[in-house]
Design a protein around this motif. Structure first.
Motif, PDB file in Angstrom:
ATOM      1  N   MET A   1      45.682  47.266  80.792  1.00 46.18           N
ATOM      2  CA  MET A   1      45.285  45.832  80.690  1.00 46.18           C
ATOM      3  C   MET A   1      44.014  45.521  81.504  1.00 46.18           C
ATOM      4  SD  MET A   1      46.160  42.954  79.081  1.00 46.18           S
ATOM      5  CE  MET A   1      46.891  44.259  78.120  1.00 46.18           C
ATOM      6  N   PRO A   2      43.900  46.020  82.740  1.00 48.79           N
ATOM      7  CA  PRO A   2      42.697  45.682  83.521  1.00 48.79           C
ATOM      8  C   PRO A   2      41.401  46.104  82.841  1.00 48.79           C
ATOM      9  CG  PRO A   2      43.975  47.446  84.585  1.00 48.79           C
ATOM     10  CD  PRO A   2      44.837  46.851  83.519  1.00 48.79           C
ATOM     11  N   HIS A   3      41.463  47.133  81.983  1.00 45.91           N
ATOM     12  CA  HIS A   3      40.222  47.586  81.357  1.00 45.91           C
ATOM     13  C   HIS A   3      39.797  46.709  80.190  1.00 45.91           C
ATOM     14  CE1 HIS A   3      41.521  51.150  83.583  1.00 45.91           C
ATOM     15  NE2 HIS A   3      40.288  51.602  83.485  1.00 45.91           N
ATOM     16  N   SER A   4      40.662  45.805  79.749  1.00 49.01           N
ATOM     17  CA  SER A   4      40.375  45.064  78.516  1.00 49.01           C
ATOM     18  C   SER A   4      39.019  44.353  78.489  1.00 49.01           C
ATOM     19  CB  SER A   4      41.492  44.057  78.249  1.00 49.01           C
ATOM     20  OG  SER A   4      42.717  44.752  78.116  1.00 49.01           O
ATOM     21  N   PRO A   5      38.644  43.636  79.564  1.00 49.89           N
ATOM     22  CA  PRO A   5      37.345  42.957  79.479  1.00 49.89           C
ATOM     23  C   PRO A   5      36.199  43.930  79.220  1.00 49.89           C
ATOM     24  CG  PRO A   5      38.607  42.185  81.378  1.00 49.89           C
ATOM     25  CD  PRO A   5      39.327  43.370  80.824  1.00 49.89           C
ATOM     26  N   LEU A   6      36.319  45.122  79.796  1.00 50.25           N
ATOM     27  CA  LEU A   6      35.284  46.138  79.620  1.00 50.25           C
ATOM     28  C   LEU A   6      35.227  46.598  78.161  1.00 50.25           C
ATOM     29  CD1 LEU A   6      33.361  47.529  81.540  1.00 50.25           C
ATOM     30  CD2 LEU A   6      35.078  49.298  81.936  1.00 50.25           C
ATOM     31  N   ILE A   7      36.404  46.860  77.590  1.00 45.89           N
ATOM     32  CA  ILE A   7      36.485  47.284  76.195  1.00 45.89           C
ATOM     33  C   ILE A   7      35.921  46.199  75.289  1.00 45.89           C
ATOM     34  CG2 ILE A   7      38.043  48.065  74.366  1.00 45.89           C
ATOM     35  CD1 ILE A   7      38.198  49.946  76.649  1.00 45.89           C
ATOM     36  N   ARG A   8      36.297  44.982  75.591  1.00 47.16           N
ATOM     37  CA  ARG A   8      35.836  43.860  74.783  1.00 47.16           C
ATOM     38  C   ARG A   8      34.322  43.763  74.803  1.00 47.16           C
ATOM     39  NH1 ARG A   8      38.551  38.511  73.988  1.00 47.16           N
ATOM     40  NH2 ARG A   8      37.043  37.377  72.724  1.00 47.16           N
ATOM     41  N   MET A   9      33.763  43.929  76.016  1.00 51.08           N
ATOM     42  CA  MET A   9      32.309  43.895  76.180  1.00 51.08           C
ATOM     43  C   MET A   9      31.625  44.958  75.322  1.00 51.08           C
ATOM     44  SD  MET A   9      29.373  43.396  77.668  1.00 51.08           S
ATOM     45  CE  MET A   9      29.519  42.351  79.105  1.00 51.08           C
ATOM     46  N   PHE A  10      32.180  46.180  75.342  1.00 52.23           N
ATOM     47  CA  PHE A  10      31.633  47.251  74.516  1.00 52.23           C
ATOM     48  C   PHE A  10      31.725  46.893  73.036  1.00 52.23           C
ATOM     49  CE2 PHE A  10      31.223  50.345  77.832  1.00 52.23           C
ATOM     50  CZ  PHE A  10      30.368  51.287  77.314  1.00 52.23           C
ATOM     51  N   ASN A  11      32.918  46.482  72.631  1.00 56.86           N
ATOM     52  CA  ASN A  11      33.141  46.253  71.209  1.00 56.86           C
ATOM     53  C   ASN A  11      32.310  45.103  70.658  1.00 56.86           C
ATOM     54  OD1 ASN A  11      34.817  48.295  70.266  1.00 56.86           O
ATOM     55  ND2 ASN A  11      36.629  47.353  71.200  1.00 56.86           N
ATOM     56  N   ALA A  12      31.925  44.166  71.526  1.00 54.62           N
ATOM     57  CA  ALA A  12      31.103  43.051  71.055  1.00 54.62           C
ATOM     58  C   ALA A  12      29.707  43.530  70.677  1.00 54.62           C
ATOM     59  CB  ALA A  12      31.022  41.962  72.124  1.00 54.62           C
ATOM     60  N   ARG A  13      29.338  44.743  71.096  1.00 55.07           N
ATOM     61  CA  ARG A  13      27.961  45.177  70.908  1.00 55.07           C
ATOM     62  C   ARG A  13      27.830  46.515  70.202  1.00 55.07           C
ATOM     63  NH1 ARG A  13      28.543  42.270  75.329  1.00 55.07           N
ATOM     64  NH2 ARG A  13      27.008  40.629  75.714  1.00 55.07           N
ATOM     65  N   ALA A  14      28.842  47.334  70.246  1.00 53.57           N
ATOM     66  CA  ALA A  14      28.774  48.631  69.592  1.00 53.57           C
ATOM     67  C   ALA A  14      30.140  48.880  68.973  1.00 53.57           C
ATOM     68  CB  ALA A  14      28.421  49.710  70.603  1.00 53.57           C
ATOM     69  N   HIS A  15      30.390  50.109  68.589  1.00 50.74           N
ATOM     70  CA  HIS A  15      31.689  50.384  68.008  1.00 50.74           C
ATOM     71  C   HIS A  15      32.250  51.619  68.676  1.00 50.74           C
ATOM     72  CE1 HIS A  15      34.062  48.295  65.245  1.00 50.74           C
ATOM     73  NE2 HIS A  15      34.390  49.346  64.525  1.00 50.74           N
ATOM     74  N   LEU A  16      33.443  51.507  69.196  1.00 48.84           N
ATOM     75  CA  LEU A  16      34.053  52.623  69.900  1.00 48.84           C
ATOM     76  C   LEU A  16      35.021  53.359  68.979  1.00 48.84           C
ATOM     77  CD1 LEU A  16      34.906  50.862  73.289  1.00 48.84           C
ATOM     78  CD2 LEU A  16      33.149  52.587  72.901  1.00 48.84           C
ATOM     79  N   THR A  17      34.974  54.670  69.015  1.00 47.76           N
ATOM     80  CA  THR A  17      36.010  55.451  68.337  1.00 47.76           C
ATOM     81  C   THR A  17      37.262  55.383  69.205  1.00 47.76           C
ATOM     82  OG1 THR A  17      35.517  57.504  69.512  1.00 47.76           O
ATOM     83  CG2 THR A  17      34.237  57.056  67.524  1.00 47.76           C
ATOM     84  N   PRO A  18      38.430  55.671  68.615  1.00 49.29           N
ATOM     85  CA  PRO A  18      39.672  55.667  69.410  1.00 49.29           C
ATOM     86  C   PRO A  18      39.564  56.587  70.622  1.00 49.29           C
ATOM     87  CG  PRO A  18      40.175  55.793  67.068  1.00 49.29           C
ATOM     88  CD  PRO A  18      38.686  55.898  67.178  1.00 49.29           C
ATOM     89  N   ASP A  19      38.960  57.764  70.419  1.00 50.12           N
ATOM     90  CA  ASP A  19      38.742  58.691  71.542  1.00 50.12           C
ATOM     91  C   ASP A  19      37.991  58.025  72.679  1.00 50.12           C
ATOM     92  OD1 ASP A  19      39.920  60.808  70.379  1.00 50.12           O
ATOM     93  OD2 ASP A  19      38.165  62.145  70.541  1.00 50.12           O
ATOM     94  N   GLU A  20      36.899  57.377  72.300  1.00 47.93           N
ATOM     95  CA  GLU A  20      36.042  56.784  73.317  1.00 47.93           C
ATOM     96  C   GLU A  20      36.765  55.649  74.026  1.00 47.93           C
ATOM     97  OE1 GLU A  20      31.960  57.866  70.828  1.00 47.93           O
ATOM     98  OE2 GLU A  20      32.832  55.860  70.740  1.00 47.93           O
ATOM     99  N   GLU A  21      37.480  54.857  73.236  1.00 42.89           N
ATOM    100  CA  GLU A  21      38.204  53.751  73.855  1.00 42.89           C
ATOM    101  C   GLU A  21      39.254  54.282  74.824  1.00 42.89           C
ATOM    102  OE1 GLU A  21      39.348  50.513  71.362  1.00 42.89           O
ATOM    103  OE2 GLU A  21      40.983  49.914  72.707  1.00 42.89           O
TER     104      GLU A  21
END
Lengths: 247, 247
Positions: A1-21
């Motif tokens: 859960m703590p990582h969510s803002p970071l993931i969200r930030m990435f996803n708003a600008r690029a696209h993460l594969t499941p591996d990367e996420e």
DNA sequence: CGCACTCTTGACCGAGATCAACATTCGTGG
DNA sequence: CCACGAATGTTGATCTCGGTCAAGAGTGCG
């Protein structure tokens, strides 16, 4: 859960594969709560870790010899304000909290490892620092070429769009606990004139900023006054189309 | 030979192995001469190549709706002003020449290849963009928190140190073909006031800027007036120690 | 409940903008 | 090489946006 803002930030600008996420989520992160108006890092530091802002608002600033403080960025959840320290040992600016915050510290060693193992994450982080640079350029134009009311409007527009991308806006309303003194340091005008400018924007029916709550009441005119266009933020979803209630 | 300014720029901030230097030198580069006051790239472009400034002076700027132009950076030989286009397709600024220039275009594909094969070059390029961001932050402080004379002094100090690192300074004298109108757009003050400010600096015996030649006559006082410290430029050699004649 | 921080308003001041005219320099073609 | 027009630089007069000073009113936290 703590990582969510970071993931969200990435996803708003690029696209993460499941591996990367998954790799991002497994980054060791030391989470800490920080009170309002505290420094997280200070100019001149040589940090061995960076930090992600997870909750709350922070700002990047420099103190000048003359005693003035210049704020050069406000941060939203998901930002990594001192990512640059990964490649530049000497920090040229301080980062302080605006309101109470939660931050997650990440060791440079772990960042370096993830960059080596996932080149697309490295490129994504580079990209984030390039977007920061776009924002700095927009601030340069704002400070150098606009007058007070237009300058304030531009800053408010930028804040609304970035906070929206971070999921912090509801019905054109968001929590933004900046004081007028903070805005004065960001806009390069005096506290008194900040007050007059905000009063003017409020009287004109464009927005209100009271007790830490920012409410936009006339987005088109606010955008217009601030000559604001959101392209430079490089958010994949264009707010104007995805959030019609702000039109 | 055309690659030399680029190599010099790298070496001033990091250390290249012979392999890496050879790789940089073998980068395919299309060299072109460009007249003064021409655009090299324009805001809104989606370039498929970047360019290195090999000779001359250029500047990064934005045109605002209000008709104002804000210059946000002056470039020296060795700079890669639009390196960001490697990762951000939409260009948020224009780059134009100040005086006559030589530039070298490098395809993004070739840059990507060298980044993949030489991770330390990738990191070095990232580092260069981070240093650019430091410079943008310094400009924000300059525009937001200093008055005209101090602002001009800071810009001049920055220019001297960067041009020196690019090998363009002799005896505190360098060729810098900016007009007072350019300076007005960079400093966020009117042309008339630029003239008055430069006159004031000249009268005070700090420097002269005439017919495209900048001469520093009192470096300590100029630094002092501009509250200038060169750390944020991240040049390994500290000018103050390596070039005592400027003290 | 009280003190400190933040916000608000009024009166006055000043750095820098704007307007206008003129001087100098430079680039270009004859 | 010179002449001429455009770009650039210079100076003075006036105006204005925003700064500074001062005092009071909310607001919130310990």
């Amino acid at each position: 859960m703590p990582h969510s803002p970071l993931i969200r930030m990435f996803n708003a600008r690029a696209h993460l594969t499941p591996d990367e996420e998954a790799a991002l989520r497994s980054l060791p992160m030391q989470v800490r709560a920080i009170k309002a108006k505290q420094n997280v890092v200070r100019e001149g530091d040589r940090p061995t870790r960076s930090f992600a802002l997870l909750e709350g608002n922070a700002c990047t600033y420099q103190n000048l010899d003359s005693g003035n403080r210049q704020i050069m960025a406000f941060h939203v959840p998901g930002d990594v304000p001192d990512l640059q320290s990964l490649h530049l040992s000497y920090l040229d600016h301080s980062v302080g909290t605006v309101g109470p915050c939660t931050v997650g510290f990440i060791d440079h060693a772990d960042l370096q490892r993830i960059c080596r193992d996932f080149p697309r994450i490295a490129a994504g982080l580079w990209r984030l620092t390039l977007i920061d640079a776009c924002i700095f350029r927009a601030w340069i134009s704002n400070l150098g070429a606009r007058k007070a009311d237009s300058r304030a409007a531009h800053l408010i527009c930028e804040t609304v769009v970035r906070m929206d991308a971070a999921g912090q806006v509801e019905n054109g309303r968001l929590s933004w606990p900046v004081t007028q003194a903070d805005l004065a340091d960001a806009l390069g005008i005096s506290i008194v004139h900040v007050n007059r400018t905000l009063t003017q924007l409020r009287t004109a029916g464009l927005m209100t900023l009271q007790r830490g709550t920012l409410t936009v009441s006339d987005w088109p005119r606010l955008k217009d006054l601030g000559e604001f266009g959101s392209e430079y933020l490089h958010l994949s979803s264009d707010k104007d189309h995805s959030r019609p209630e702000l039109n």
